[in-house]
Design a protein around this motif. Structure first.
Motif, short mmCIF file in Angstrom:
data_model
loop_
_atom_site.label_atom_id
_atom_site.label_comp_id
_atom_site.label_asym_id
_atom_site.label_seq_id
_atom_site.Cartn_x
_atom_site.Cartn_y
_atom_site.Cartn_z
N UNK A 349 -5.23 1.10 9.14
CA UNK A 349 -5.10 0.83 7.71
C UNK A 349 -4.89 2.11 6.92
N UNK A 350 -5.46 3.20 7.41
CA UNK A 350 -5.37 4.48 6.71
C UNK A 350 -4.21 5.32 7.21
N UNK A 351 -4.01 5.33 8.53
CA UNK A 351 -3.03 6.24 9.12
C UNK A 351 -1.70 5.61 9.47
N UNK A 352 -1.70 4.72 10.44
CA UNK A 352 -0.46 4.22 11.00
C UNK A 352 0.30 3.28 10.07
N UNK A 353 -0.38 2.26 9.56
CA UNK A 353 0.31 1.23 8.79
C UNK A 353 0.95 1.77 7.51
N UNK A 354 0.24 2.58 6.69
CA UNK A 354 0.89 3.10 5.48
C UNK A 354 2.13 3.94 5.78
N UNK A 355 2.05 4.73 6.84
CA UNK A 355 3.21 5.55 7.21
C UNK A 355 4.38 4.67 7.63
N UNK A 356 4.11 3.74 8.55
CA UNK A 356 5.19 2.87 9.02
C UNK A 356 5.75 2.03 7.88
N UNK A 357 4.85 1.49 7.04
CA UNK A 357 5.30 0.68 5.93
C UNK A 357 6.21 1.45 4.99
N UNK A 358 5.83 2.70 4.69
CA UNK A 358 6.66 3.52 3.81
C UNK A 358 8.02 3.80 4.44
N UNK A 359 8.03 4.13 5.71
CA UNK A 359 9.28 4.47 6.37
C UNK A 359 10.20 3.26 6.46
N UNK A 360 9.65 2.08 6.66
CA UNK A 360 10.47 0.87 6.69
C UNK A 360 11.09 0.63 5.32
N UNK A 361 10.31 0.81 4.26
CA UNK A 361 10.86 0.63 2.92
C UNK A 361 11.91 1.69 2.61
N UNK A 362 11.65 2.92 3.06
CA UNK A 362 12.61 4.00 2.83
C UNK A 362 13.92 3.73 3.54
N UNK A 363 13.83 3.21 4.75
CA UNK A 363 15.04 2.88 5.50
C UNK A 363 15.82 1.79 4.77
N UNK A 364 15.11 0.80 4.25
CA UNK A 364 15.78 -0.29 3.52
C UNK A 364 16.51 0.22 2.28
N UNK A 365 15.91 1.22 1.64
CA UNK A 365 16.55 1.79 0.44
C UNK A 365 17.73 2.67 0.79
N UNK A 366 17.84 3.02 2.07
CA UNK A 366 18.95 3.85 2.49
C UNK A 366 18.66 5.33 2.33
#
Length: 366
Positions: A349-366
């Motif tokens: 909840x603190x380490x892995x998920x926030x990082x992955x979640x941000x990177x997935x959103x960043x990828x979607x934004x291009x």
């Protein structure tokens, strides 16, 4: 390109072949007895990522022991059918197998957690629990009652939810469906009206093609593409909530294992550990391309509806409690895994998920 000699030295130099640090390779060859084992796999040769882990194990065990300890690998049906792999090891028809322990919940549901449980651990958590959370100790204390010993030999990562001949929009749509679904997940969905079927990997496509079953899950894009499920069932669902990180095991006859010289045991343990990490790395590297090809070929990706996920979670929680009240082995193992899962998600909840979640959103934004 590495040679057999350089690979053997790498294993020995890393401390992965016991006694290699104190005995020169020629001394091992001179003093160690020649031993030949047979390994029967639950997986067909066409699934080179899973089946290939057995080939990898055989290769590195042979190289680390200068060819003194050899393991011959056999596909399902060459010695015994795929779902009889554990029985063949128990009765010493073969010395070892490559299989998934949750195939054998008909013998005892306590086999299941060492592979995976619905809404259980993801791949990294499963490995951490086995290696450093007491899982292996619980596993082999339990397996010893059946005269075998187990070694983690691979992980597929989170799996897909399977292929369906028709679209699933609500909980009502799964009622009466016949689906290839092994393990305790089949029991969970049977409480919701689905009819689970336990089929070995090589038997799934014919059953799906003939309409003997209406849906099937196996692993994920890489293997599903090889097996051709998209040709007979267009709807591809996710996530495979029943297999967040399933471990494939090498299972050896305990008496045969205890007869091995310690140097051979150490070479085996090292090769199994390498196969364990290599399988997940291969799936992670190969799944994206396979998923793209499947979608380009007409597969229709669908997320399971929320009402199915919620109902399955509720029924699974109830089922785990029911099994625990009846089976002391299962309760001990499940309690350990559950406590580990809850603690791990504190970190995720603190380490892995926030990082992955941000990177997935960043990828979607291009």
């Amino acid at each position: 390109m590495t040679t057999p000699t350089s690979r053997r030295r790498l294993l020995q130099g890393a401390g992965l072949a016991a006694a290699a640090s104190t005995i020169a390779a020629p001394a091992i060859a001179q003093s160690a007895p020649p031993i030949r084992w047979r390994l029967t796999s639950s997986y067909p040769k066409t699934l080179d990522t899973i089946y290939g882990a057995s080939v990898l194990l055989s290769k590195y065990v042979g190289e680390a022991t200068d060819g003194r300890f050899t393991i011959d690998v056999f596909a399902p049906g060459e010695i015994v059918p795929g779902l009889q792999a554990l029985d063949a090891v128990q009765n010493r028809t073969v010395e070892m197998s490559q299989t998934a322990l949750y195939y054998y919940i008909g013998k005892n549901p306590a086999y299941a957690p060492f592979t995976t449980l619905p809404f259980g651990l993801n791949a990294r958590m499963q490995t951490a629990w086995l290696y450093h959370g007491g899982g292996n100790e619980l596993q082999n204390a339990f397996l010893a009652k059946s005269g075998v010993i187990g070694f983690a030999g691979g992980n597929t990562g989170a799996q897909m939810g399977g292929w369906f001949r028709k679209e699933i929009k609500t909980l009502e749509d799964i009622k009466g469906l016949k689906m290839r679904l092994p393990g305790i997940a089949g029991q969970v969905l049977s409480r919701l009206g689905l009819v689970p079927q336990n089929l070995a990997g090589g038997d799934i496509y014919p059953a799906l093609e003939k309409g003997t079953i209406d849906a099937a899950e196996f692993v994920g894009p890489v293997d599903d593409e090889k097996l051709g499920f998209n040709r007979v069932a267009p709807y591809y669902y996710y996530p495979g909530w029943w297999e967040g990180g399933p471990t494939i095991h090498f299972v050896a006859n305990l008496a045969a294992w205890n007869e091995l010289p310690r140097a051979y045991q150490a070479a085996f343990e090292a090769a199994a550990a390498y196969a364990n990490s290599d399988m997940l790395a291969k799936y992670d590297a190969r799944n994206p391309g396979a998923l793209r090809r499947l979608v380009a070929g007409g597969a229709q990706l669908r997320a399971f509806p929320a009402d199915i996920m919620d109902a399955a979670y509720k029924e699974n929680t109830a089922l785990m409690g029911e099994i625990s009240t009846k089976n002391e082995d299962f309760k001990k193992i499940y309690d350990s895994m559950l406590a580990f899962r809850n603690e791990e998600y504190l970190w995720w909840q603190v380490g892995e998920y926030p990082y992955d979640g941000y990177m997935i959103r960043a990828r979607t934004r291009g």
